[in-house]
Write an enzyme that holds these catalytic residues in place. Structure first.
Site, short mmCIF file in Angstrom:
data_model
loop_
_atom_site.label_atom_id
_atom_site.label_comp_id
_atom_site.label_asym_id
_atom_site.label_seq_id
_atom_site.Cartn_x
_atom_site.Cartn_y
_atom_site.Cartn_z
N GLY A 34 0.82 -1.20 0.00
CA GLY A 34 0.00 0.00 0.00
C GLY A 34 0.86 1.25 0.00
N HIS A 122 -8.82 -10.00 20.39
CA HIS A 122 -8.30 -10.46 19.10
C HIS A 122 -9.16 -9.98 17.93
CE1 HIS A 122 -6.87 -13.96 16.42
NE2 HIS A 122 -5.78 -13.34 16.77
N LYS A 124 -10.69 -7.87 14.99
CA LYS A 124 -10.19 -6.86 14.06
C LYS A 124 -11.36 -6.31 13.26
CE LYS A 124 -6.16 -9.30 14.47
NZ LYS A 124 -6.02 -10.45 15.37
N ASP A 129 -17.77 5.76 9.93
CA ASP A 129 -19.18 6.12 9.80
C ASP A 129 -20.02 4.86 9.59
OD1 ASP A 129 -18.50 8.79 10.18
OD2 ASP A 129 -18.08 9.07 8.07
#
Ligand SMILES: *[C@@H]1O[C@H](CO)[C@@H](O)[C@H](O)[C@H]1NC(C)=O
Ligand SMILES: *[C@@H]1O[C@H](CO)[C@@H](O)[C@H](O)[C@H]1NC(C)=O
Ligand SMILES: *[C@@H]1O[C@H](CO)[C@@H](O)[C@H](O)[C@H]1NC(C)=O
Length: 458
Positions: A34, A122, A124, A129
């Site tokens: 990225g 743990h 994620k 919004d």
């Protein structure tokens, strides 16, 4: 507002691709690193901008991390977030979940990293919004470069976003609050997770989280009733023509929560039900980076009718491959577990029905987890599970976990889910007895002996 759970600050990925299917879209496994934008910097500049635009700003940032993991080492998630907390005390909240099971002498004596094995936050989930990203990845560098995980982006999905926002708030409330001076405090009126009475803490935490789950369940049941039992049920075309109602949904999303320390076992029950109910001819693709099914899951896989394709990490792509010290034995320990499972499959004569496949990719590690269900006779999945659980002991008994079940009859979405499955399985080889004869797979005696000892790591 933005809420981030279990985020280890690191570079943030580029904007998720817009979804085509209503409800959800699946991002293909990332190929390229990225852009090198730092997540914390990004939060900081956004907070700054919001203050310039409006004072007081209504942008809120809420971050929930595990206490032990977030405090590991000298430079850690906590120290990275402290400046944000100091600069924007009105807008930023950092909560550190501390398992109630790490207390007393155990807490004093367990060395760093080992104290993480007692129990973790743990989950994620990334909330912006009304949009949600669910994943098994925690935003550390490797997930944006060469660590394989899964991600689903639910764009403009207020029902799911509200639920997870409330869940983050609830777990945040039973966690310790990081202060600007790097100390932590209990939320007013809450029992302390490791100094207070354990039973009282767990009871309060159970109530706080179950209130969120129950109210979401009520809302979902209402929506269900409106959709499936209403006299004025509209078809997609009618609804579009009428223009006043959303079309009947073709995709449902069920959050599945597992928090055994608080006696919440929804994910475990639903996963067991899925494995139990899957019929002959159905196919289940199950993947986990740390393959060590609980006894109950294993009994179901071996004792039921559906076909299984189980994808696991080859030792070379195990996150601990080449690690120093005892941790270096972890990939071999997993080979040991895999071989025991494979032997069991063979001794039951089920090699055709239950196939193991090992993921391998040069220079990468493997951390993907989840499940895809294909009904008998169908070439596309109608259900996937995606989120944090590994289907192992820790997920079921120790940690706080969340995943979603996406149930869909939307063909475009089914096709995306199918492609995601195929791309992962494409990089794997089927396990046979020859697999274990390779010299690299010789499991040393000492590894066999320590395997039970390191079991609690995952
Ligand atoms: C995030 O994930 C990486 C790789 O899986 C792991 O090494 C690291 O400890 C995790 N960080 C936190 C804060 O949980
Ligand atoms: C875990 O152990 C390390 C090293 O002993 C310590 O600094 C840390 O505070 C411990 N974490 C907890 C939650 O007790
Ligand atoms: C795997 O799980 C079983 C029970 O669920 C446990 O007894 C075993 O020690 C675990 N092994 C590892 C390496 O996690």
């Amino acid at each position: 507002g933005a809420g981030v759970l279990e985020a280890a600050p690191g570079p943030l990925a580029g904007p998720p691709r817009a979804s085509r299917a209503p409800g959800a879209s699946v991002r293909p496994p990332r190929q390229e690193p990225g852009p090198p934008a730092q997540e914390v910097d990004c939060l900081e500049s956004t907070l700054e901008k919001s203050l310039q635009a409006k004072f007081p700003s209504d942008l809120k940032v809420s971050i929930l991390l595990d206490f032990t993991r977030g405090s590991r080492g000298r430079k850690n998630s906590r120290t990275m977030l402290l400046p944000l907390l100091q600069r924007f005390p009105e807008q930023v909240r950092v909560s550190l979940f501390h398992t109630p099971n790490l207390r007393g002498l155990l807490r004093l004596l367990m060395p760093e990293r080992f104290n993480e094995t007692i129990g973790l936050q743990h989950i994620k989930v990334y909330l912006f919004d009304n949009s949600v990203i669910l994943s098994g990845a925690n935003l550390s560098d490797s997930y944006f470069t060469n660590r394989q995980d899964r991600y689903v982006f639910l764009q403009d999905c207020p029902e799911v976003a509200d639920f997870f926002t409330e869940l983050v708030d609830a777990v945040g409330d039973v966690s310790l609050q990081l202060q600007g001076d790097d100390t932590v405090q209990v939320v007013e009126g809450m029992v302390h997770p490791y100094k207070g009475d354990r039973a009282a803490y767990c009871k309060a935490a159970n109530k706080r989280v179950m209130d969120v789950i129950n109210s979401a369940r009520t809302r979902q049941q209402l929506l269900h009733a409106q959709t499936f039992h209403s006299d004025s049920l509209l078809t997609q075309e009618d609804a579009a023509a009428a223009g006043d109602r959303r079309p009947a949904p073709d995709t449902w999303i069920y959050p599945l929560i597992q928090m055994k320390p608080f006696e919440i076992q929804i994910d475990e029950i639903i996963t067991e039900t899925l494995l139990t109910e899957a019929e002959r001819g159905a196919r289940i693709y199950l993947t986990t980076g740390y393959f060590n099914l609980t006894q109950a899951y294993m009994d179901l896989v071996l004792g039921t009718r559906a076909d299984y394709r189980i994808l696991l990490a080859s030792p070379e792509v195990n996150g601990f491959f080449g690690a120093k010290g005892v941790a270096g034995a972890i990939p071999a320990a997993y080979v040991h577990i895999e071989r025991q499972f494979y032997r069991e499959v063979c001794s039951l004569g089920q090699q055709e029905r239950v196939q193991l496949q090992e993921y391998w990719r040069r220079g990468w590690t493997f951390h993907a987890k989840g499940l895809w269900l294909y009904l008998a006779g169908s070439s596309l999945p109608c259900l996937t599970l995606i989120g944090s659980p590994n289907f192992g002991y820790r997920s079921v008994h120790r940690d706080l976990e969340a995943q979603i079940a996406i149930v869909t009859e939307n063909r475009a979405l089914q096709q995306q889910l199918h492609q995601e499955q195929e791309q992962l399985y494409l990089r794997s080889g089927v396990v046979s007895s020859a697999t274990f004869e390779q010299p690299s797979r010789k499991v040393k005696l000492w590894v066999k002996m320590v395997t039970p000892l390191i079991k609690n790591f995952f």
